[in-house]
Design a protein around this motif. Structure first.
Motif, PDB file in Angstrom:
ATOM      1  N   VAL A 225       0.852  -1.193   0.000  1.00  0.00           N
ATOM      2  CA  VAL A 225       0.000   0.000   0.000  1.00  0.00           C
ATOM      3  C   VAL A 225       0.885   1.240   0.000  1.00  0.00           C
ATOM      4  N   LYS A 226       0.388   2.314  -0.581  1.00  0.00           N
ATOM      5  CA  LYS A 226       1.122   3.573  -0.596  1.00  0.00           C
ATOM      6  C   LYS A 226       0.908   4.314   0.730  1.00  0.00           C
ATOM      7  N   VAL A 227       1.977   4.795   1.287  1.00  0.00           N
ATOM      8  CA  VAL A 227       1.877   5.537   2.546  1.00  0.00           C
ATOM      9  C   VAL A 227       0.974   6.751   2.371  1.00  0.00           C
ATOM     10  N   SER A 228       1.053   7.390   1.215  1.00  0.00           N
ATOM     11  CA  SER A 228       0.276   8.613   0.971  1.00  0.00           C
ATOM     12  C   SER A 228      -1.236   8.368   0.940  1.00  0.00           C
ATOM     13  N   ASP A 229      -1.657   7.100   0.865  1.00  0.00           N
ATOM     14  CA  ASP A 229      -3.091   6.781   0.870  1.00  0.00           C
ATOM     15  C   ASP A 229      -3.679   6.770   2.273  1.00  0.00           C
TER      16      ASP A 229
END
Length: 259
Positions: A225-229
């Motif tokens: 998963v993207k941290v920015s999400d």
């Protein structure tokens, strides 16, 4: 079993370490932080170590290709072999591990990042993380903060995810949850492979090496998963903890999983 397994394991691990150090002498001047060769040596040694011990390895899911970090549950020293065997990673460990006999030597040689839980070192550690991640290293964290008996997942500490939310990292960093599911030998305690309580490292090593018929470990790669999400570290920690725990619930025999 002890008569041949332990000497052979020592030969494999420290023989591999010698090869690793020799190659690193050539690799470091030309590539710096990047390590195009030595991680393959570490990976091969860890696969061989599991073969020597007789512990089966099963892998499910796909390894992350994006730049980022891996987070996993922590059952003990065997995690070093089981996480390294199917992928090329660099562990993040508390500073005290560097002083442990045998394990500390191996950790330093193979590029482990040692951290101090001291606010005064936070900025320096952030810079180290950023440099390693930008060099393409997949850093491996154990967010539980300690090892368990292998039949449970302890709460993930959100503070260990704080480094992912810095301005320099958040836009390109991904995190992949990974579950380590240890299945004990038949007729043994299901927590057989967990290193916990008062049992010493060498005591646990000898107990595992002396076991004639071993069990297995399943390494489950969950989607990265993207941290920015995620809006904050607590939400990211909860997501990763739930993903890691789900594989233990599904794969451990009935009645073994503990809250």
């Amino acid at each position: 079993m002890l008569a041949w397994r332990v000497p052979l394991l020592v030969a494999v691990v420290f023989g591999g370490l010698a090869v690793h150090l020799l190659l690193r002498l050539i690799e470091r001047p030309f590539f710096g932080l990047r390590r195009p060769v030595t991680p393959f040596v570490t990976q091969g040694v860890c696969k061989a170590a599991l073969l020597v011990l007789g512990i089966g390895l099963k892998v499910a899911g796909k390894r992350m290709q994006e730049r980022g970090a891996v987070v996993a549950n922590h059952a003990g020293w065997l995690d070093i072999f089981t996480l390294n065997a199917p992928q090329r990673i660099y562990f993040v460990a508390k500073h005290e591990v560097a002083r442990w006999p045998a394990i500390g030597w191996l950790a330093r040689a193979t590029g482990t990042v040692f951290i101090r839980r001291d606010a005064r070192d936070a900025r320096l550690q952030k810079m180290v993380f950023e440099a390693r991640l930008r060099a393409g290293h997949h850093l491996c964290f154990f967010p539980e903060g300690t090892s368990s008996d292998g039949a449970r997942v302890l709460p993930f500490k959100p503070t260990l995810f704080a480094a992912f939310f810095t301005e320099e990292l958040i836009d390109f960093l991904s995190v992949q949850p990974v579950s380590l599911v240890y299945i004990g030998p038949n007729n043994r305690d299901p927590r057989f492979y967990g290193w916990w309580g008062d049992l010493s490292f060498f005591g646990h090593l000898l107990r595992v090496a002396a076991q004639p018929r071993q069990g297995r470990v399943e390494v489950v790669f969950h989607p990265p998963v993207k941290v920015s999400d995620f809006p904050n570290r607590k939400d990211l920690a909860r997501h990763c903890e739930a993903a890691v725990k789900s594989a233990l619930v599904q794969r451990l025999p009935d009645g073994v999983m503990r809250d």
